[in-house]
Design a protein around this motif. Structure first.
Motif, PDB file in Angstrom:
ATOM      1  N   GLY A  95      63.224-119.951  69.554  1.00  0.00           N
ATOM      2  CA  GLY A  95      62.545-118.650  69.583  1.00  0.00           C
ATOM      3  C   GLY A  95      61.342-118.646  68.660  1.00  0.00           C
ATOM      4  N   ASP A  96      61.510-119.216  67.457  1.00  0.00           N
ATOM      5  CA  ASP A  96      60.388-119.313  66.522  1.00  0.00           C
ATOM      6  C   ASP A  96      59.276-120.171  67.115  1.00  0.00           C
ATOM      7  OD1 ASP A  96      61.843-117.769  64.769  1.00  0.00           O
ATOM      8  OD2 ASP A  96      62.464-119.467  63.490  1.00  0.00           O
ATOM      9  N   GLU A  97      59.677-121.296  67.723  1.00  0.00           N
ATOM     10  CA  GLU A  97      58.707-122.200  68.343  1.00  0.00           C
ATOM     11  C   GLU A  97      57.970-121.494  69.478  1.00  0.00           C
ATOM     12  OE1 GLU A  97      58.886-126.319  70.908  1.00  0.00           O
ATOM     13  OE2 GLU A  97      60.376-126.050  69.320  1.00  0.00           O
ATOM     14  N   LEU A  98      58.714-120.750  70.300  1.00  0.00           N
ATOM     15  CA  LEU A  98      58.106-120.016  71.411  1.00  0.00           C
ATOM     16  C   LEU A  98      57.136-118.958  70.888  1.00  0.00           C
ATOM     17  CD1 LEU A  98      58.006-119.599  74.454  1.00  0.00           C
ATOM     18  CD2 LEU A  98      59.956-118.055  74.239  1.00  0.00           C
ATOM     19  N   HIS A  99      57.511-118.294  69.808  1.00  0.00           N
ATOM     20  CA  HIS A  99      56.635-117.295  69.195  1.00  0.00           C
ATOM     21  C   HIS A  99      55.333-117.949  68.734  1.00  0.00           C
ATOM     22  CE1 HIS A  99      55.178-114.710  65.881  1.00  0.00           C
ATOM     23  NE2 HIS A  99      55.525-113.742  66.719  1.00  0.00           N
ATOM     24  N   ASP A 100      55.464-119.134  68.083  1.00  0.00           N
ATOM     25  CA  ASP A 100      54.269-119.860  67.627  1.00  0.00           C
ATOM     26  C   ASP A 100      53.399-120.280  68.806  1.00  0.00           C
ATOM     27  OD1 ASP A 100      55.199-119.538  65.059  1.00  0.00           O
ATOM     28  OD2 ASP A 100      55.969-121.597  64.864  1.00  0.00           O
ATOM     29  N   VAL A 101      54.032-120.800  69.871  1.00  0.00           N
ATOM     30  CA  VAL A 101      53.286-121.225  71.065  1.00  0.00           C
ATOM     31  C   VAL A 101      52.580-120.030  71.702  1.00  0.00           C
ATOM     32  CG1 VAL A 101      53.537-122.128  73.417  1.00  0.00           C
ATOM     33  CG2 VAL A 101      54.667-123.274  71.499  1.00  0.00           C
ATOM     34  N   ALA A 102      53.265-118.880  71.743  1.00  0.00           N
ATOM     35  CA  ALA A 102      52.645-117.675  72.315  1.00  0.00           C
ATOM     36  C   ALA A 102      51.432-117.269  71.485  1.00  0.00           C
ATOM     37  CB  ALA A 102      53.657-116.536  72.369  1.00  0.00           C
ATOM     38  N   GLY A 103      51.550-117.388  70.173  1.00  0.00           N
ATOM     39  CA  GLY A 103      50.393-117.097  69.310  1.00  0.00           C
ATOM     40  C   GLY A 103      49.254-118.051  69.561  1.00  0.00           C
ATOM     41  N   ASP A 104      49.568-119.356  69.689  1.00  0.00           N
ATOM     42  CA  ASP A 104      48.537-120.356  69.991  1.00  0.00           C
ATOM     43  C   ASP A 104      47.873-120.069  71.331  1.00  0.00           C
ATOM     44  OD1 ASP A 104      49.176-121.596  67.618  1.00  0.00           O
ATOM     45  OD2 ASP A 104      50.309-123.254  68.548  1.00  0.00           O
ATOM     46  N   LEU A 105      48.703-119.707  72.321  1.00  0.00           N
ATOM     47  CA  LEU A 105      48.157-119.411  73.648  1.00  0.00           C
ATOM     48  C   LEU A 105      47.235-118.193  73.594  1.00  0.00           C
ATOM     49  CD1 LEU A 105      48.093-120.076  76.642  1.00  0.00           C
ATOM     50  CD2 LEU A 105      50.120-118.649  76.939  1.00  0.00           C
ATOM     51  N   ALA A 106      47.592-117.186  72.824  1.00  0.00           N
ATOM     52  CA  ALA A 106      46.746-115.995  72.690  1.00  0.00           C
ATOM     53  C   ALA A 106      45.419-116.380  72.035  1.00  0.00           C
ATOM     54  CB  ALA A 106      47.460-114.924  71.879  1.00  0.00           C
ATOM     55  N   SER A 107      45.484-117.235  71.008  1.00  0.00           N
ATOM     56  CA  SER A 107      44.248-117.687  70.349  1.00  0.00           C
ATOM     57  C   SER A 107      43.389-118.481  71.316  1.00  0.00           C
ATOM     58  CB  SER A 107      44.584-118.553  69.133  1.00  0.00           C
ATOM     59  OG  SER A 107      45.221-117.797  68.143  1.00  0.00           O
ATOM     60  N   MET A 108      44.010-119.385  72.062  1.00  0.00           N
ATOM     61  CA  MET A 108      43.273-120.203  73.025  1.00  0.00           C
ATOM     62  C   MET A 108      42.647-119.325  74.104  1.00  0.00           C
ATOM     63  SD  MET A 108      45.821-123.493  73.356  1.00  0.00           S
ATOM     64  CE  MET A 108      45.078-124.079  74.838  1.00  0.00           C
ATOM     65  N   THR A 109      43.377-118.283  74.515  1.00  0.00           N
ATOM     66  CA  THR A 109      42.847-117.374  75.539  1.00  0.00           C
ATOM     67  C   THR A 109      41.619-116.647  75.006  1.00  0.00           C
ATOM     68  OG1 THR A 109      45.047-117.071  76.488  1.00  0.00           O
ATOM     69  CG2 THR A 109      43.417-115.385  77.007  1.00  0.00           C
ATOM     70  N   ARG A 110      41.673-116.173  73.766  1.00  0.00           N
ATOM     71  CA  ARG A 110      40.518-115.499  73.173  1.00  0.00           C
ATOM     72  C   ARG A 110      39.330-116.471  73.062  1.00  0.00           C
ATOM     73  NH1 ARG A 110      44.691-113.204  70.216  1.00  0.00           N
ATOM     74  NH2 ARG A 110      44.439-114.686  68.501  1.00  0.00           N
ATOM     75  N   GLU A 111      39.630-117.698  72.602  1.00  0.00           N
ATOM     76  CA  GLU A 111      38.569-118.702  72.490  1.00  0.00           C
ATOM     77  C   GLU A 111      37.981-119.005  73.863  1.00  0.00           C
ATOM     78  OE1 GLU A 111      40.114-122.168  70.498  1.00  0.00           O
ATOM     79  OE2 GLU A 111      40.631-121.016  68.685  1.00  0.00           O
ATOM     80  N   GLN A 112      38.832-119.091  74.876  1.00  0.00           N
ATOM     81  CA  GLN A 112      38.369-119.361  76.244  1.00  0.00           C
ATOM     82  C   GLN A 112      37.482-118.223  76.731  1.00  0.00           C
ATOM     83  OE1 GLN A 112      38.694-122.129  78.004  1.00  0.00           O
ATOM     84  NE2 GLN A 112      37.557-121.275  79.713  1.00  0.00           N
ATOM     85  N   GLN A 113      37.862-116.992  76.375  1.00  0.00           N
ATOM     86  CA  GLN A 113      37.050-115.844  76.782  1.00  0.00           C
ATOM     87  C   GLN A 113      35.671-115.910  76.119  1.00  0.00           C
ATOM     88  OE1 GLN A 113      39.639-112.620  75.696  1.00  0.00           O
ATOM     89  NE2 GLN A 113      40.616-112.550  77.734  1.00  0.00           N
ATOM     90  N   VAL A 114      35.648-116.312  74.827  1.00  0.00           N
ATOM     91  CA  VAL A 114      34.369-116.431  74.115  1.00  0.00           C
ATOM     92  C   VAL A 114      33.533-117.531  74.766  1.00  0.00           C
ATOM     93  CG1 VAL A 114      33.295-117.118  71.917  1.00  0.00           C
ATOM     94  CG2 VAL A 114      35.215-115.498  71.925  1.00  0.00           C
ATOM     95  N   VAL A 115      34.144-118.708  75.021  1.00  0.00           N
ATOM     96  CA  VAL A 115      33.439-119.828  75.643  1.00  0.00           C
ATOM     97  C   VAL A 115      32.949-119.426  77.025  1.00  0.00           C
ATOM     98  CG1 VAL A 115      33.739-122.159  76.592  1.00  0.00           C
ATOM     99  CG2 VAL A 115      34.598-121.616  74.303  1.00  0.00           C
ATOM    100  N   ASN A 116      33.780-118.717  77.788  1.00  0.00           N
ATOM    101  CA  ASN A 116      33.401-118.279  79.138  1.00  0.00           C
ATOM    102  C   ASN A 116      32.218-117.319  79.063  1.00  0.00           C
ATOM    103  OD1 ASN A 116      33.811-118.310  81.961  1.00  0.00           O
ATOM    104  ND2 ASN A 116      34.758-116.275  81.830  1.00  0.00           N
ATOM    105  N   ALA A 117      32.261-116.397  78.086  1.00  0.00           N
ATOM    106  CA  ALA A 117      31.143-115.443  77.939  1.00  0.00           C
ATOM    107  C   ALA A 117      29.873-116.198  77.586  1.00  0.00           C
ATOM    108  CB  ALA A 117      31.475-114.408  76.872  1.00  0.00           C
ATOM    109  N   GLU A 118      29.997-117.203  76.693  1.00  0.00           N
ATOM    110  CA  GLU A 118      28.834-118.004  76.331  1.00  0.00           C
ATOM    111  C   GLU A 118      28.331-118.788  77.544  1.00  0.00           C
ATOM    112  OE1 GLU A 118      30.128-120.392  73.017  1.00  0.00           O
ATOM    113  OE2 GLU A 118      30.016-118.718  71.613  1.00  0.00           O
ATOM    114  N   LEU A 119      29.256-119.303  78.355  1.00  0.00           N
ATOM    115  CA  LEU A 119      28.880-120.049  79.556  1.00  0.00           C
ATOM    116  C   LEU A 119      28.169-119.145  80.551  1.00  0.00           C
ATOM    117  CD1 LEU A 119      28.978-122.734  81.066  1.00  0.00           C
ATOM    118  CD2 LEU A 119      31.203-122.063  81.971  1.00  0.00           C
ATOM    119  N   VAL A 120      28.702-117.932  80.736  1.00  0.00           N
ATOM    120  CA  VAL A 120      28.065-116.972  81.655  1.00  0.00           C
ATOM    121  C   VAL A 120      26.666-116.645  81.130  1.00  0.00           C
ATOM    122  CG1 VAL A 120      28.149-114.583  82.500  1.00  0.00           C
ATOM    123  CG2 VAL A 120      30.202-116.008  82.580  1.00  0.00           C
TER     124      VAL A 120
END
Length: 126
Positions: free
Chosen positions: A87-112
């Motif tokens: 559960g702790d590991e899943l929580h950490d992975v979910a946090g990493d995924l949320a960070s990656m999603t935000r970073e992807q959104q920033v990169v996508n906005a920069e790409l657009v």
């Protein structure tokens, strides 16, 4: 006098014989009671033996089941610990995924934005 003595002795013998018959009858009754008691005691001893054997089997089964419950409790504890760690590991992975999603959104906005600038520059060159 001899007849009187004989009659007295005969009466004494009759009385003694009656007491002897009565005593023999009482003795036979007591012997029968003793035999009945011995039979009942034998039956009770047999039951006691069977009950003791059943108790021993029950105690053995109880010991086995107690060991099984202890083992299952230990396994449950280990699984709970593993589940908590997962559960702790899943929580950490979910946090990493949320960070990656935000970073992807920033990169996508920069790409657009870069694509828009490229298209604009391309339009200006024509």
């Amino acid at each position: 006098a001899l007849d009187g003595e004989r009659s007295r002795v005969h009466n004494l013998l009759d009385g003694a014989e009656e007491r002897l018959v009565h005593t023999e009858k009482a003795l036979q009754e007591r012997t029968n009671e003793l035999e009945d008691t011995r039979r009942l005691m034998s039956v009770a001893e047999g039951r006691l033996g069977r009950t003791g054997a059943a108790l021993s089997e029950t105690e053995t089964e109880l010991t086995r089941l107690t060991a099984q419950v202890t083992a299952l409790a230990e396994a449950e504890s280990a699984l709970r610990e593993e589940c908590s760690a997962r559960g702790d590991e899943l929580h950490d992975v979910a946090g990493d995924l949320a960070s990656m999603t935000r970073e992807q959104q920033v990169v996508n906005a920069e790409l657009v934005n870069a694509a828009d600038q490229r298209d604009s520059a391309h339009q200006e060159l024509r």
